[in-house]
Design a protein around this motif. Structure first.
Motif, short mmCIF file in Angstrom:
data_model
loop_
_atom_site.label_atom_id
_atom_site.label_comp_id
_atom_site.label_asym_id
_atom_site.label_seq_id
_atom_site.Cartn_x
_atom_site.Cartn_y
_atom_site.Cartn_z
N ALA A 65 -2.15 3.56 50.72
CA ALA A 65 -1.62 4.60 51.60
C ALA A 65 -1.52 5.94 50.88
O ALA A 65 -1.85 6.99 51.44
CB ALA A 65 -0.26 4.18 52.15
N LYS B 50 -4.10 8.91 52.19
CA LYS B 50 -3.47 10.10 52.76
C LYS B 50 -3.59 11.29 51.82
O LYS B 50 -3.79 12.44 52.27
CB LYS B 50 -1.99 9.80 53.04
N MET C 38 -4.75 0.37 57.92
CA MET C 38 -4.57 1.41 56.92
C MET C 38 -4.61 2.80 57.54
O MET C 38 -3.89 3.70 57.10
CB MET C 38 -5.64 1.30 55.83
N THR D 136 -0.98 3.18 59.30
CA THR D 136 0.18 3.15 58.42
C THR D 136 0.19 4.28 57.40
O THR D 136 1.25 4.80 57.04
CB THR D 136 0.25 1.81 57.67
N SER D 137 -0.99 4.71 56.92
CA SER D 137 -1.03 5.82 55.96
C SER D 137 -0.60 7.13 56.61
O SER D 137 0.01 7.99 55.96
CB SER D 137 -2.41 5.95 55.35
#
Length: 452
Positions: free
Chosen positions: A99, A103, A314, A317-318
């Motif tokens: 993450a 990001k 991913m 959630t990131s």
């Protein structure tokens, strides 16, 4: 279906380099500079020693449980339920790494290069790249990394010569004037980044020679320690600690200062074209480790069965975990080292005790005792110990002499760099000696094989 992985010692060393070094070039160095100021370039030796300890524990696991990865070893040691719980914690730790990297890369691209492109689109395209490599294996990532990491490493070494007209030693003086407490704290901040080396635990089943694995990882760690130290040294010499401590992407701004001629003033695009593929390999390794961990619960021979749902997970959630660039910087600098200390250290201590207690017949030594190659190997090992001890001793002596002579700081700085160079060279010699010993025994060149 069984695929044989061919990941040699050189590829392992360069994978370690990509895994540990490329992530620090986004925004992490800002916090180190804020803490240690002009002495921030002394901040890499302690976390490098920690990474060496992690590498040694992983090599002991290879010796005690050949052909098994970290997730399988946890199930063997702790059973189905408690081992599964620990593996869930390891998966959560890998998710944090993913993450942060996904990001962080998306924010960097959005702010510096693609301001008109929505952040979500950049992040989605990057995850699609990970999903493409998720269908392959570590061998593919290692071969791609062989192309980009050496070029990126050479480019980092050339930064001093490219920025020579902007460099001033006066911005570093007085050397070692920062208190020893601040230098120690600056050495604790990179623990989170260097702790990423635990990701190689997911690929222990691809290794068959514990000592060669440790030597290769050691060489990669010393490359990272030396290169990052040199990069921070150049950053401080060009911009000074005041400006460098205020920039979100200090290395990117540093490269923008390169002006070779009137018609070649965008050299940062050349460096970016080398950095981004190497950084992508880092994230791909973490992504593959996550897939291996998830697959260990289902007993799937094809861990890429979970590729598509993991990629979608991913993306969402990131975006939710780290909404701002400042959140990423603060977490990597202060929360991530604490997470490593609270999670990795007890886990590694437990694994080390279990691995040492497990009795296993030792195979034939890679290097027979009494030979010329063995003497060379021992000299390289002790040379590495000498270089690391010399780095610590240089900082301590320089701290004592800083008020006695203006030249003492420069002398200790030169000695520190010399010790780091010795560490890189001796780690390379140690790795090559073990590899030659392996070849003389007539063992297969591949590190091992595992099911995919």
């Amino acid at each position: 279906m069984i695929h044989k992985q061919v990941v040699n010692h050189r590829q392992i060393a360069w994978l370690v380099g990509s895994l540990l070094m490329t992530g620090m070039m986004i925004s992490f160095l800002r916090s180190v500079v804020q803490v240690a100021k002009m002495d921030a370039w002394f901040s890499q030796i302690l976390p490098a020693c920690y990474a060496l300890l992690v590498a040694y524990v992983l090599s002991e696991l290879v010796r005690a449980y050949p052909g098994k990865n970290l997730f399988e070893i946890m199930f063997i040691i702790c059973g189905k339920w408690f081992g599964g719980f620990i593996n869930c914690l390891i998966l959560f730790y890998i998710w944090v790494i993913l993450a942060l990297d996904i990001k962080g890369a998306a924010d960097f691209l959005h702010i510096s290069l693609l301001p008109e492109t929505p952040l979500e689109i950049i992040l989605l395209v990057f995850v699609l790249l990970l999903m493409y490599y998720g269908k392959t294996s570590l061998e593919v990532a290692a071969r791609v990394n062989e192309i980009f990491f050496p070029a990126y490493f050479i480019m980092c070494l050339l930064l001093y010569f490219l920025l020579m007209n902007e460099y001033s030693i006066e911005r570093l003086e007085p050397i070692l004037s920062t208190s020893l407490d601040r230098i120690t704290i600056s050495n604790l901040l990179p623990l989170g980044v260097y702790g990423d080396i635990l990701l190689f635990g997911a690929f222990l089943h691809a290794s068959s020679e514990p000592r060669l694995l440790f030597a290769a990882m050691k060489h990669g760690i010393m490359i990272v320690c030396f290169t990052t130290t040199l990069t921070v040294l150049i950053l401080l010499g060009v911009m000074g600690y005041v400006i460098a401590g205020r920039l979100n992407f200090p290395i990117y701004i540093l490269v923008q200062q390169i002006h070779l001629t009137d018609f070649l003033d965008r050299v940062e695009m050349i460096l970016f074209s080398l950095w981004f593929p190497a950084f992508s390999i880092k994230v791909i390794v973490a992504y593959l480790a996550f897939l291996v961990g998830v697959g260990s619960f289902g007993g799937q021979l094809h861990y890429n069965t979970y590729n598509a749902p993991t990629g979608c997970f991913m993306v969402v959630t990131s975006l939710l975990a780290f909404p701002k660039v400042s959140d990423i910087n603060q977490f990597i600098s202060y929360s991530f080292p604490l997470l490593v200390v609270l999670f990795q250290v007890p886990l590694l201590l437990f694994l080390f005790i279990v691995a040492r207690r497990k009795k296993r017949e030792e195979g034939q030594a890679l290097i027979p005792r009494g030979t010329k190659l063995h003497r060379f190997y021992r000299m390289m090992v002790w040379g590495g110990v000498f270089s690391i001890a010399g780095c610590f001793l240089t900082i301590l002596v320089g701290d004592l002499l800083r008020d006695k002579s203006p030249a003492a700081g420069i002398a200790t700085a030169i000695a520190y760099i010399v010790f780091l160079v010795i560490g890189v060279l001796t780690s390379y010699g140690e790795m090559q000696a073990l590899n030659h010993g392996k070849q003389r025994l007539g063992r297969p060149k591949q590190q091992g094989s595992f099911r995919q």
